[in-house]
Each structure stands twice: as structure tokens, then as C-alpha cells.
Design a protein around this motif. Structure first.
Motif, PDB file in Angstrom:
ATOM      1  N   GLY A 299       6.125 -15.163   8.610  1.00 56.42           N
ATOM      2  CA  GLY A 299       6.153 -16.234   7.635  1.00 56.42           C
ATOM      3  C   GLY A 299       5.924 -15.819   6.204  1.00 56.42           C
ATOM      4  O   GLY A 299       5.808 -16.663   5.318  1.00 56.42           O
ATOM      5  N   LYS A 300       5.863 -14.514   5.952  1.00 58.33           N
ATOM      6  CA  LYS A 300       5.603 -14.028   4.596  1.00 58.33           C
ATOM      7  C   LYS A 300       6.738 -13.137   4.120  1.00 58.33           C
ATOM      8  O   LYS A 300       7.534 -12.632   4.911  1.00 58.33           O
ATOM      9  CB  LYS A 300       4.275 -13.270   4.544  1.00 58.33           C
ATOM     10  N   GLU A 301       6.774 -12.945   2.814  1.00 54.02           N
ATOM     11  CA  GLU A 301       7.767 -12.056   2.232  1.00 54.02           C
ATOM     12  C   GLU A 301       7.403 -10.600   2.540  1.00 54.02           C
ATOM     13  O   GLU A 301       6.242 -10.256   2.756  1.00 54.02           O
ATOM     14  CB  GLU A 301       7.808 -12.256   0.711  1.00 54.02           C
ATOM     15  N   ARG A 302       8.422  -9.748   2.528  1.00 59.40           N
ATOM     16  CA  ARG A 302       8.173  -8.321   2.694  1.00 59.40           C
ATOM     17  C   ARG A 302       7.508  -7.805   1.422  1.00 59.40           C
ATOM     18  O   ARG A 302       7.997  -8.053   0.319  1.00 59.40           O
ATOM     19  CB  ARG A 302       9.485  -7.589   2.942  1.00 59.40           C
ATOM     20  N   GLU A 303       6.405  -7.094   1.576  1.00 56.37           N
ATOM     21  CA  GLU A 303       5.671  -6.611   0.419  1.00 56.37           C
ATOM     22  C   GLU A 303       5.557  -5.097   0.422  1.00 56.37           C
ATOM     23  O   GLU A 303       5.394  -4.468   1.474  1.00 56.37           O
ATOM     24  CB  GLU A 303       4.262  -7.233   0.358  1.00 56.37           C
ATOM     25  N   GLY A 304       5.660  -4.525  -0.763  1.00 59.34           N
ATOM     26  CA  GLY A 304       5.450  -3.100  -0.911  1.00 59.34           C
ATOM     27  C   GLY A 304       3.976  -2.777  -0.830  1.00 59.34           C
ATOM     28  O   GLY A 304       3.137  -3.561  -1.288  1.00 59.34           O
ATOM     29  N   LEU A 305       3.652  -1.636  -0.261  1.00 53.38           N
ATOM     30  CA  LEU A 305       2.262  -1.222  -0.098  1.00 53.38           C
ATOM     31  C   LEU A 305       1.947  -0.018  -0.966  1.00 53.38           C
ATOM     32  O   LEU A 305       1.146  -0.088  -1.883  1.00 53.38           O
ATOM     33  CB  LEU A 305       1.970  -0.893   1.363  1.00 53.38           C
ATOM     34  N   LEU A 306       2.531   1.101  -0.647  1.00 54.40           N
ATOM     35  CA  LEU A 306       2.327   2.298  -1.442  1.00 54.40           C
ATOM     36  C   LEU A 306       3.504   3.235  -1.253  1.00 54.40           C
ATOM     37  O   LEU A 306       4.293   3.094  -0.335  1.00 54.40           O
ATOM     38  CB  LEU A 306       0.994   2.976  -1.131  1.00 54.40           C
ATOM     39  N   CYS A 307       3.578   4.164  -2.156  1.00 51.80           N
ATOM     40  CA  CYS A 307       4.757   5.016  -2.262  1.00 51.80           C
ATOM     41  C   CYS A 307       4.310   6.434  -2.589  1.00 51.80           C
ATOM     42  O   CYS A 307       3.259   6.625  -3.222  1.00 51.80           O
ATOM     43  CB  CYS A 307       5.652   4.455  -3.359  1.00 51.80           C
ATOM     44  N   ILE A 308       5.097   7.398  -2.178  1.00 50.75           N
ATOM     45  CA  ILE A 308       4.846   8.780  -2.572  1.00 50.75           C
ATOM     46  C   ILE A 308       6.075   9.268  -3.321  1.00 50.75           C
ATOM     47  O   ILE A 308       7.217   9.109  -2.851  1.00 50.75           O
ATOM     48  CB  ILE A 308       4.489   9.653  -1.364  1.00 50.75           C
ATOM     49  N   GLY A 309       5.849   9.829  -4.493  1.00 53.93           N
ATOM     50  CA  GLY A 309       6.957  10.219  -5.340  1.00 53.93           C
ATOM     51  C   GLY A 309       6.912  11.691  -5.688  1.00 53.93           C
ATOM     52  O   GLY A 309       6.379  12.511  -4.953  1.00 53.93           O
ATOM     53  N   GLY A 310       7.471  12.007  -6.848  1.00 49.40           N
ATOM     54  CA  GLY A 310       7.520  13.382  -7.288  1.00 49.40           C
ATOM     55  C   GLY A 310       6.145  13.997  -7.412  1.00 49.40           C
ATOM     56  O   GLY A 310       5.204  13.329  -7.825  1.00 49.40           O
ATOM     57  N   GLY A 311       6.014  15.261  -7.013  1.00 56.98           N
ATOM     58  CA  GLY A 311       4.718  15.911  -7.071  1.00 56.98           C
ATOM     59  C   GLY A 311       3.734  15.360  -6.070  1.00 56.98           C
ATOM     60  O   GLY A 311       2.522  15.585  -6.205  1.00 56.98           O
ATOM     61  N   ASP A 312       4.242  14.604  -5.112  1.00 54.44           N
ATOM     62  CA  ASP A 312       3.410  13.976  -4.076  1.00 54.44           C
ATOM     63  C   ASP A 312       2.367  13.033  -4.670  1.00 54.44           C
ATOM     64  O   ASP A 312       1.275  12.870  -4.127  1.00 54.44           O
ATOM     65  CB  ASP A 312       2.736  15.028  -3.182  1.00 54.44           C
ATOM     66  N   ARG A 313       2.705  12.442  -5.783  1.00 52.76           N
ATOM     67  CA  ARG A 313       1.809  11.445  -6.370  1.00 52.76           C
ATOM     68  C   ARG A 313       1.962  10.134  -5.617  1.00 52.76           C
ATOM     69  O   ARG A 313       3.069   9.684  -5.334  1.00 52.76           O
ATOM     70  CB  ARG A 313       2.129  11.246  -7.845  1.00 52.76           C
ATOM     71  N   SER A 314       0.823   9.524  -5.317  1.00 57.41           N
ATOM     72  CA  SER A 314       0.821   8.252  -4.603  1.00 57.41           C
ATOM     73  C   SER A 314       0.733   7.108  -5.597  1.00 57.41           C
ATOM     74  O   SER A 314       0.010   7.191  -6.581  1.00 57.41           O
ATOM     75  CB  SER A 314      -0.369   8.174  -3.645  1.00 57.41           C
ATOM     76  N   THR A 315       1.454   6.071  -5.297  1.00 61.90           N
ATOM     77  CA  THR A 315       1.410   4.867  -6.121  1.00 61.90           C
ATOM     78  C   THR A 315       1.134   3.679  -5.216  1.00 61.90           C
ATOM     79  O   THR A 315       1.857   3.458  -4.245  1.00 61.90           O
ATOM     80  CB  THR A 315       2.750   4.642  -6.848  1.00 61.90           C
ATOM     81  N   TYR A 316       0.111   2.931  -5.538  1.00 59.60           N
ATOM     82  CA  TYR A 316      -0.227   1.744  -4.782  1.00 59.60           C
ATOM     83  C   TYR A 316       0.385   0.535  -5.447  1.00 59.60           C
ATOM     84  O   TYR A 316       0.367   0.407  -6.669  1.00 59.60           O
ATOM     85  CB  TYR A 316      -1.741   1.562  -4.688  1.00 59.60           C
ATOM     86  N   TYR A 317       0.886  -0.379  -4.634  1.00 59.88           N
ATOM     87  CA  TYR A 317       1.483  -1.588  -5.179  1.00 59.88           C
ATOM     88  C   TYR A 317       0.586  -2.798  -4.997  1.00 59.88           C
ATOM     89  O   TYR A 317       0.639  -3.728  -5.785  1.00 59.88           O
ATOM     90  CB  TYR A 317       2.841  -1.842  -4.530  1.00 59.88           C
ATOM     91  N   VAL A 318      -0.236  -2.787  -3.950  1.00 62.80           N
ATOM     92  CA  VAL A 318      -1.137  -3.905  -3.697  1.00 62.80           C
ATOM     93  C   VAL A 318      -2.565  -3.406  -3.596  1.00 62.80           C
ATOM     94  O   VAL A 318      -2.843  -2.387  -2.975  1.00 62.80           O
ATOM     95  CB  VAL A 318      -0.746  -4.681  -2.414  1.00 62.80           C
ATOM     96  N   ASP A 319      -3.497  -4.154  -4.190  1.00 62.31           N
ATOM     97  CA  ASP A 319      -4.898  -3.763  -4.174  1.00 62.31           C
ATOM     98  C   ASP A 319      -5.517  -3.887  -2.795  1.00 62.31           C
ATOM     99  O   ASP A 319      -6.505  -3.215  -2.497  1.00 62.31           O
ATOM    100  CB  ASP A 319      -5.697  -4.628  -5.156  1.00 62.31           C
ATOM    101  N   SER A 320      -4.927  -4.719  -1.947  1.00 56.52           N
ATOM    102  CA  SER A 320      -5.540  -5.003  -0.649  1.00 56.52           C
ATOM    103  C   SER A 320      -5.622  -3.786   0.263  1.00 56.52           C
ATOM    104  O   SER A 320      -6.383  -3.791   1.224  1.00 56.52           O
ATOM    105  CB  SER A 320      -4.777  -6.129   0.055  1.00 56.52           C
TER     106      SER A 320
END
Length: 128
Positions: A42-63
Motif C-alpha cells: 500500500g505504499k510507494e516504492r522508496e529509495g533507501l541507500l546507494c553506493i556510488g563512485g569510490g564506494d561512497r554510501s548515500t542514504y536517502y531516508v533517515d529511518s
């Protein structure tokens, strides 16, 4: 042909841990950012976290900050989502996704469903 395959889901009690895997074929993950998403009923698909160049992690949601981490294994061409301190609200189908035309994590999250490559998803259920 590019394929992403998630695995590792299951039923866990609150407070438990799971490690999800996303195995790629047809492209080398070292060259692209890759993100984990989830979709609860019943909810939208949400981004959580990602790994990019240099293996840097990016968080999209604080939860998930402080509980989930992402890592990449270049030899196995796989990405992992380590999930600790699981909560019932973490119950969802979890997906990995990437796109050859996207060069950064921010755009992966922004494009969401418009991304080119998705796995089939793996179910994570957290319940006492």
C-alpha cells in the motif's frame, strides 16, 4: 542481457538482522551506482541507500541510518544490504536497481521507477 537478482530475504523478529544480496550479470557494478529500494504494502516504492563512485554510501531516508549499510564486492559483482535492528516497519519487498545512463546516487533515487534495471525483489517480513 543485464540481470539483477536479489536474495536473502525472510521472516525475522524485531531486533534481528538480515543481509540481502544483489548479484549482477551483464554489467559490471564497479562502473555504476546501485541503490536499494523497498516497497511496503500500500505504499510507494522508496529509495533507501546507494553506493556510488569510490564506494561512497548515500542514504536517502533517515529511518535506516545507523541500522542499514551497503557494500559492494567487485569480485562477485554483487552489492549487499546489511540490515540490523529490524523493525516491523521494515517489512517490504526489497529491490536493487541501477541504470547505465545514471552516474550518481542522487539521480538513481530521483528516477526511482524509471530506472532501467531492477531485480525481482526479495520479501523481508519483521514480526513478533
Amino acid at each position: 542481457q543485464v540481470q539483477l537478482a536479489e536474495s536473502g530475504g525472510g521472516l525475522m523478529h524485531p531486533g534481528g538482522s538480515l543481509r540481502l544480496s544483489c548479484a549482477a550479470s551483464g554489467l559490471f557494478l564497479v562502473n555504476y551506482p546501485i541503490a536499494w529500494f523497498r516497497q511496503a504494502p500500500g505504499k510507494e516504492r522508496e529509495g533507501l541507500l546507494c553506493i556510488g563512485g569510490g564506494d561512497r554510501s548515500t542514504y536517502y531516508v533517515d529511518s535506516v541510518k545507523g541500522r542499514f549499510t551497503i557494500s559492494r564486492d567487485y569480485v562477485r559483482n554483487s552489492v549487499y544490504l546489511q540490515m540490523n535492528s529490524l523493525k516491523p516497519d521494515d517489512t517490504a519487498v526489497y529491490y536493487c536497481a541501477t541504470d547505465k545512463s545514471v552516474s550518481n546516487c542522487g539521480d538513481l533515487f530521483r528516477l526511482n521507477r524509471r530506472l532501467e534495471y531492477w531485480g525481482q525483489g526479495t520479501q523481508v517480513s519483521v514480526s513478533s
